[in-house]
Design a protein around this motif. Structure first.
Motif, PDB file in Angstrom:
ATOM      1  N   ILE A   1      11.726  -0.423   3.799  1.00  0.00           N
ATOM      2  CA  ILE A   1      10.682  -0.582   2.787  1.00  0.00           C
ATOM      3  C   ILE A   1      11.305  -0.937   1.442  1.00  0.00           C
ATOM      4  CG2 ILE A   1       8.905   0.638   1.457  1.00  0.00           C
ATOM      5  CD1 ILE A   1       8.321   2.272   4.009  1.00  0.00           C
TER       6      ILE A   1
ATOM      7  N   HIS B   1       4.394  -0.002  -0.755  1.00  0.00           N
ATOM      8  CA  HIS B   1       4.417  -1.086   0.229  1.00  0.00           C
ATOM      9  C   HIS B   1       4.014  -2.416  -0.399  1.00  0.00           C
ATOM     10  CE1 HIS B   1       3.820   2.664   2.521  1.00  0.00           C
ATOM     11  NE2 HIS B   1       4.583   2.092   3.427  1.00  0.00           N
TER      12      HIS B   1
ATOM     13  N   HIS C   1       1.519   3.112   7.171  1.00  0.00           N
ATOM     14  CA  HIS C   1       0.797   2.768   5.939  1.00  0.00           C
ATOM     15  C   HIS C   1      -0.710   2.906   6.152  1.00  0.00           C
ATOM     16  CE1 HIS C   1      -0.337   0.699   2.313  1.00  0.00           C
ATOM     17  NE2 HIS C   1      -0.780  -0.372   2.942  1.00  0.00           N
TER      18      HIS C   1
END
Length: 216
Positions: free
Chosen positions: A13, A93, A58
Motif C-alpha cells: 500500500i 488507499h 478496503h
C-alpha cells in the motif's frame, strides 16, 4: 492472518501510493521489507493477488457500518462513521482512486473480483436503503430510484477525489470535499429523523472545519 502477510500488504500500500501501483514490482515490495521474492510468493503468487487482498480489505472497512445495522429493528445507519471512515480509507488507499481504471485494464482477475464485489455490495446497499426507508430515515423511493441513487453514490465514491485533485493540490482538504460530495448526494433523501441523535451534524462539523480554515 500472519504478521508477514500483513507486512507485505502494508508495504505494498505504501509503495503503491508513493510510486504508483503499475510502477511497483514485487521486487520493490520485497526490498522494502527485506524479504526474498520467493518468500513473498509463499503468501501471494503475484502482484495481482496482493491488489485483490488490499481491495477486499478496503471494501470490508468501507462497508463495516452497513453490515452493523440491525435489519430486524429500528436502527439508524451511522452515516457519521461512514463519512469519517471514508476519509481515512481514501487517504490510506489513494492509489486505488487514482489508478482504478488502469488497474482494472491491467489485471483481469482483479476486474472479476471488483465486479463480484460491486454486485454483492449493491444488493447490500439496496437492503440498507429499504431498511432506512421503512423506519423513516429516508424519504420513500421506488426500486428504480434506489438503483440510480446507488449508481450515483458509487460514481461519487470512486471519482470525486479526482475532480478535486485537478482543482487543488491540498490532498487532505480534497478528501474532506470528496466525503462531503457523498453527504450532499444523500442529503435530499434524509428525513429529520436521520438527524435526531446529532451524529451527522457532528461529522459535518468536523468535515467543514477544514474547509472553513482553508477559506479563512
Amino acid at each position: 492472518m500472519s504478521d508477514r502477510k500483513d507486512k507485505i500488504i502494508e508495504a505494498s500500500i505504501k509503495l503503491f501510493n508513493e510510486k504508483g501501483c503499475l510502477n511497483t514490482s514485487t521486487r520493490h515490495i520485497c526490498e522494502s521489507i527485506g524479504i526474498s521474492v520467493g518468500n513473498l510468493y509463499y503468501y501471494f503468487k503475484n502482484k495481482e493477488e496482493i491488489l485483490i487482498e488490499i481491495y477486499t480489505r478496503h471494501l470490508e472497512t468501507i462497508f463495516k457500518e452497513v453490515k452493523l445495522i440491525d435489519y430486524e429493528s429500528d436502527d439508524v445507519f451511522l452515516f457519521k462513521d461512514f463519512l469519517l471512515n471514508h476519509i481515512i480509507e481514501e487517504e490510506k488507499h489513494n492509489f486505488i482512486y487514482l489508478e482504478l481504471n488502469a488497474i482494472v485494464s491491467k489485471f483481469p482477475k482483479f476486474r472479476e473480483i471488483k465486479i463480484q464485489n460491486l454486485k454483492l455490495n449493491t444488493e447490500l446497499l439496496k437492503k440498507l436503503i429499504k431498511h432506512q426507508i421503512n423506519y423513516k430515515y429516508f424519504i420513500p423511493l421506488s426500486n428504480h430510484e434506489i438503483d440510480f441513487l446507488i449508481a450515483n453514490a458509487w460514481s461519487i465514491g470512486l471519482n470525486s477525489i479526482n475532480y478535486w485533485n485537478l482543482l487543488d493540490n491540498d490532498l487532505k482538504l480534497n478528501r474532506q470535499k470528496s466525503s462531503l460530495n457523498m453527504y450532499y448526494l444523500m442529503k435530499p433523501y434524509l428525513t429529520s429523523k436521520a438527524y435526531e441523535n446529532g451524529d451527522l451534524d457532528e461529522a459535518l462539523d468536523k468535515l467543514n472545519k477544514g474547509l472553513v480554515n482553508e477559506n479563512d
